[in-house]
Design a protein around this motif. Structure first.
Motif, short mmCIF file in Angstrom:
data_model
loop_
_atom_site.label_atom_id
_atom_site.label_comp_id
_atom_site.label_asym_id
_atom_site.label_seq_id
_atom_site.Cartn_x
_atom_site.Cartn_y
_atom_site.Cartn_z
N GLY A 236 -2.48 5.67 -1.62
CA GLY A 236 -2.02 6.53 -0.55
C GLY A 236 -2.80 6.77 0.58
O GLY A 236 -2.45 7.24 1.71
N ASP A 237 -4.15 6.38 0.57
CA ASP A 237 -5.05 6.13 1.68
C ASP A 237 -5.88 4.98 1.65
O ASP A 237 -5.56 4.14 0.87
CB ASP A 237 -5.72 7.53 1.90
N GLU A 238 -7.01 4.97 2.58
CA GLU A 238 -7.50 3.67 2.49
C GLU A 238 -8.56 3.70 1.57
O GLU A 238 -9.50 2.59 1.59
CB GLU A 238 -8.13 3.37 3.94
N LYS A 239 -8.91 4.71 0.97
CA LYS A 239 -9.98 4.64 -0.05
C LYS A 239 -9.53 3.80 -1.38
O LYS A 239 -8.35 3.83 -1.73
CB LYS A 239 -10.24 6.18 -0.59
N CYS A 240 -10.80 3.46 -1.98
CA CYS A 240 -10.05 2.65 -3.39
C CYS A 240 -10.90 3.32 -4.50
O CYS A 240 -11.98 3.60 -4.35
CB CYS A 240 -10.95 1.12 -3.25
N TYR A 241 -10.22 3.71 -5.56
CA TYR A 241 -10.46 4.16 -6.62
C TYR A 241 -10.72 3.49 -7.90
O TYR A 241 -11.02 4.04 -9.11
CB TYR A 241 -9.81 5.57 -6.74
N ILE B 262 2.65 15.96 -10.49
CA ILE B 262 2.30 14.42 -10.28
C ILE B 262 2.40 13.98 -8.91
O ILE B 262 3.37 14.14 -8.10
CB ILE B 262 3.54 13.78 -11.04
N ALA B 263 1.27 13.31 -8.71
CA ALA B 263 1.21 12.79 -7.44
C ALA B 263 2.31 11.47 -7.07
O ALA B 263 2.63 10.79 -7.79
CB ALA B 263 -0.11 12.04 -6.99
N LYS B 264 3.09 11.71 -5.71
CA LYS B 264 3.95 10.90 -5.49
C LYS B 264 3.58 9.62 -4.53
O LYS B 264 2.95 9.99 -3.75
CB LYS B 264 5.35 11.70 -5.06
N TYR B 265 3.98 8.58 -4.78
CA TYR B 265 3.45 7.29 -3.77
C TYR B 265 5.17 6.50 -3.37
O TYR B 265 6.00 6.50 -4.00
CB TYR B 265 2.79 6.41 -4.61
N LYS B 266 5.09 5.93 -2.33
CA LYS B 266 6.26 5.10 -1.81
C LYS B 266 5.81 3.94 -1.29
O LYS B 266 4.67 3.60 -0.84
CB LYS B 266 6.99 5.85 -0.79
N HIS B 267 6.86 3.05 -1.29
CA HIS B 267 6.42 1.63 -0.95
C HIS B 267 6.68 1.73 0.89
O HIS B 267 7.54 2.75 1.22
CB HIS B 267 7.51 0.52 -1.28
N VAL C 145 0.86 -1.16 -0.01
CA VAL C 145 0.10 -0.12 0.03
C VAL C 145 0.77 1.22 -0.01
O VAL C 145 1.75 1.36 1.11
CB VAL C 145 -0.99 0.03 1.29
N PRO C 146 0.61 2.14 -1.02
CA PRO C 146 1.69 3.25 -1.08
C PRO C 146 1.33 4.27 0.01
O PRO C 146 0.04 4.41 0.38
CB PRO C 146 1.24 3.60 -2.62
N THR C 147 2.14 5.30 0.34
CA THR C 147 1.65 6.37 0.95
C THR C 147 2.06 7.48 0.07
O THR C 147 2.98 7.72 -0.66
CB THR C 147 2.68 6.57 2.30
N ILE C 148 0.95 8.57 0.26
CA ILE C 148 1.02 9.59 -0.67
C ILE C 148 2.00 10.67 -0.43
O ILE C 148 2.35 10.72 0.74
CB ILE C 148 -0.57 9.98 -0.66
N GLY C 149 2.74 11.25 -1.31
CA GLY C 149 3.57 12.24 -1.29
C GLY C 149 2.77 13.71 -1.50
O GLY C 149 3.07 14.64 -0.83
N ALA D 181 -5.29 17.75 -5.36
CA ALA D 181 -6.71 18.49 -4.65
C ALA D 181 -6.94 17.13 -3.94
O ALA D 181 -6.60 15.70 -4.22
CB ALA D 181 -7.53 18.64 -5.79
N CYS D 182 -8.02 17.19 -3.03
CA CYS D 182 -8.71 16.27 -2.46
C CYS D 182 -9.66 15.31 -3.17
O CYS D 182 -10.11 15.95 -3.89
CB CYS D 182 -9.09 16.64 -1.01
N ALA D 183 -9.45 13.91 -3.03
CA ALA D 183 -10.37 13.23 -3.83
C ALA D 183 -11.91 13.32 -3.11
O ALA D 183 -12.03 13.53 -2.20
CB ALA D 183 -9.95 11.68 -3.86
N SER D 184 -12.73 13.13 -3.94
CA SER D 184 -14.17 13.12 -3.90
C SER D 184 -14.46 11.90 -3.08
O SER D 184 -14.03 10.73 -3.07
CB SER D 184 -15.21 13.14 -4.88
N GLY D 185 -15.58 11.74 -2.25
CA GLY D 185 -16.17 10.93 -1.57
C GLY D 185 -16.04 10.89 0.04
O GLY D 185 -14.83 11.05 0.30
#
Length: 472
Positions: free
Chosen positions: A169-174, A467-472, A24-28, A32-36
């Motif tokens: 980057g979070d627990e939401k599933c897109y 560009i959104a960044k993610y990490k292991h 599960v990636p952690t967001i960098g 903008a914030c995702a909807s929902g």
């Protein structure tokens, strides 16, 4: 199709998928914030939530579905459309091979289809859509009771790793993936047997088999130069095998000089030898995937890098006795960090529900119907691919291609790789990196030049705040 075999309980598949996929990636950064919300999406038609309608679908609201008409075709959704229409409203179904061209304008105008099979070469950039608040959160779907067993949630019925492949980057599933794909090098077992050749487990052996094939007037390899991301199905797992999974993690994390690791250079040099020694079928660099696959099934080339959808996609040109088979990329040599059996396999064929769709809840409900064992088994039987619903393959008979793919997962044990660069940074990968690899395979760039160009591309992405960044 060739011979079939009975597929029973697959505990090893479950274990291997968990090991290979849950990352599960952690967001960098997100622009903008995702909807929902935590359990509801804001927009679209709504109905009363009941035991039989847990997502609150408006039974009078029509649903629009757009399917990618690629390797899996579109027929597999017909039963789901019929099941949905029995309970709710009419479903309008469309298809295309160019998802982005078809819907990008509608997404921007706030008038998208309710469900989109976001696949293919023109798949939309999911991280970018998340950053723009364009995608609905699928948590309500995951928390909803399964149609098969209401005592379980939909999430409970999915193979390990399926949900994680939709998280950024979070627990939401897109995005919800419905297929489970195995990547590797595909070939006709009959062709190898007829010539007395064995599948090569080292790259020296690969070159030796290709040399023998050349003497017989057969090319060693073909590939699609129009969509060179297919080259990654051989190169990326081989990089992980040579240098270890941590090399792929460093690439995913956009770490400085990650692409300059010795294992990357070695793997690119190895593949470049195929060009340098004249082992690639002439014309491959200009062909679409279907064209290269047809040349392959016609016996003009031994090997092709591909995914497990190829059995269905090329069925019309595959001889009955072809014995389609997949194996892992060869090892470079005995000093590699991971064994030959190591493979890349992951949940794929993603579906998304736009946040501004007119019927968000209906879109999620349609996916709930797709994630039943009956629907998943129908998908597997029709398109020769595993589905992401746990146990849906039990008792089914498959062609030689998918049977061999399942065998690869069993043999891999804990040796699964899951490079995330292609889906964390899809635009960077699909529009830039892979074309450098394609140029190299055509001889238009040396391996050293390719490494330097790709590293610069990755560095530019790392510095790009959009560009959104993610990490292991």
């Amino acid at each position: 199709m060739g011979s079939t075999s009975e597929v029973g309980r697959r505990d090893l598949v479950k274990r291997a998928m968990a090991l290979g996929l849950i990352s599960v990636p952690t967001i960098g950064a997100l622009s903008a914030c995702a909807s929902g919300g935590d359990d509801d999406n804001d927009g679209g038609a709504k109905g009363e939530k009941t035991e039989k309608n847990p997502l609150g679908v408006d039974k009078n609201a029509p649903l629009e579905l757009l399917i990618f008409d690629g390797g899996f075709g579109t027929q597999y959704v017909e039963d789901d459309v019929a099941a949905y229409e029995k309970k709710y409203a009419k479903v309008k179904t469309g298809s295309t091979v160019k998802i982005q061209s078809k819907v990008q304008g509608r997404m921007a105008a706030g008038d998208p289809p309710d469900v989109i099979n976001n696949s293919g070469d023109e798949a939309m950039d999911v991280p970018a859509l998340i950053g723009q608040g364009q995608l609905a959160d699928m948590t309500p779907l995951l928390n909803a009771p399964s149609i098969d067993d209401p005592s379980k949630t939909v999430a409970d019925t999915l193979r390990p790793g399926t949900v994680e492949m939709g998280q950024y980057g979070d627990e939401k599933c897109y995005r919800m993936n419905i297929a489970y794909s195995v990547f590797g090098i595909w070939y006709s077992q009959k062709m190898l047997d007829d010539h007395g050749w064995e599948y090569p487990t080292t790259w020296d052996d690969m070159l030796a088999v290709c040399a023998e094939a050349k003497k017989e007037g057969i090319a060693g390899w073909t590939y699609t130069g129009v969509y060179p991301q297919y080259l990654g199905f051989s190169m990326l797992p081989m990089i992980g095998k040579v240098g270890g999974a941590e090399v792929l993690d460093a690439i995913d994390n956009l770490e400085p000089n990650a692409w300059k690791h010795d294992s990357v250079k070695s793997v690119l040099e190895a593949h470049y030898e195929l060009h340098a020694k004249g082992y690639i079928l002439k014309g491959s660099g200009g062909w679409k995937h279907t064209e290269s696959q047809t040349k392959w099934t016609e016996g003009k080339a031994l090997f092709i890098p591909n995914g497990s959808w190829v059995e269905n996609e090329s069925k019309d040109t595959t001889p009955p006795d072809f014995q389609m088979t997949v194996s892992p990329s060869p090892n470079l040599d005995g000093s590699d960090a991971m064994p030959f059996e190591t493979i890349w396999a992951q949940a794929g064929e993603p579906y998304i529900v736009p946040a501004k769709a007119k019927n968000v809840n209906g879109g999620l409900e349609f996916l709930r119907h797709m994630l039943t064992k009956k629907s998943a088994a129908g998908f597997s039987k029709l398109v020769s691919s595993l589905a992401c619903v746990e146990g849906s393959e039990e008792g089914l008979q498959f062609g030689t291609g998918l049977t061999s793919a399942i065998g690869l997962m069993d043999a891999a044990g804990e040796n699964f790789l899951n490079p995330r660069f292609p889906d964390w940074y899809p635009t960077t990968w699909r529009e830039h990196v892979v074309f450098v690899l394609g140029d190299m395979m055509k001889g238009d760039a040396s391996p050293g030049e390719a490494v330097n160009k790709i590293q610069q591309i990755a560095d530019d992405a790392a510095k790009d705040d959009s560009i959104a960044k993610y990490k292991h």
